[in-house]
Design an enzyme around this catalytic site. Sequence first.
Site, short mmCIF file in Angstrom:
data_model
loop_
_atom_site.label_atom_id
_atom_site.label_comp_id
_atom_site.label_asym_id
_atom_site.label_seq_id
_atom_site.Cartn_x
_atom_site.Cartn_y
_atom_site.Cartn_z
CG MET A 1 -2.05 -0.98 1.12
SD MET A 1 -3.18 -0.96 2.53
CE MET A 1 -3.65 0.74 2.63
CG ASN A 2 -0.23 4.50 1.38
OD1 ASN A 2 -1.18 4.83 0.67
ND2 ASN A 2 -0.33 4.37 2.68
CB ALA A 3 4.10 1.13 -3.29
N GLY A 4 2.48 3.81 -4.76
CA GLY A 4 2.33 4.54 -6.01
C GLY A 4 2.07 3.67 -7.22
CE LYS A 5 0.37 -1.80 -5.26
NZ LYS A 5 0.65 -1.10 -4.01
CG ASP B 1 -4.90 -0.30 -10.04
OD1 ASP B 1 -3.73 -0.45 -9.64
OD2 ASP B 1 -5.69 0.51 -9.52
CD GLU B 2 -6.17 -2.13 -6.01
OE1 GLU B 2 -5.80 -3.03 -5.23
OE2 GLU B 2 -5.91 -0.93 -5.83
CB ALA B 3 -2.50 -7.63 -10.12
#
Length: 104
Positions: free
Chosen positions: A1-5, A77-79
């Site tokens: 989380m909060n890694a900028g993916k 996204d959200e893999a």
Amino acid sequence: MNAGKSTILLQASHNYQERGMQTLLLTAKLDIRAGPGVIASRIGLSADAVTFREDTELFSLIEKSDLKKKCSCVLVDEAQFLSKKQVWQLARVADQLDLPVMCY
């Protein structure tokens, strides 16, 4: 989380579009933080996306989408919400449809 993916995904999509190429953005249907069918980053970037559920057949979805508009890349996204079966379907997309698939 909060890694900028999501930010990186949106940047990759922008880079393709800047060169006149189309991207297909996918996100999990259950992720509605930014609204249904929206990928958004904390810095304010967002884009519409096609949603998938656990039972969505991704190979068929992408193949049909690619026939409508020539797609140059699939961005997921959200893999973490992909099923094992869907991961294999995305591998088939890369192998059989010759499309890059990037999952975040």
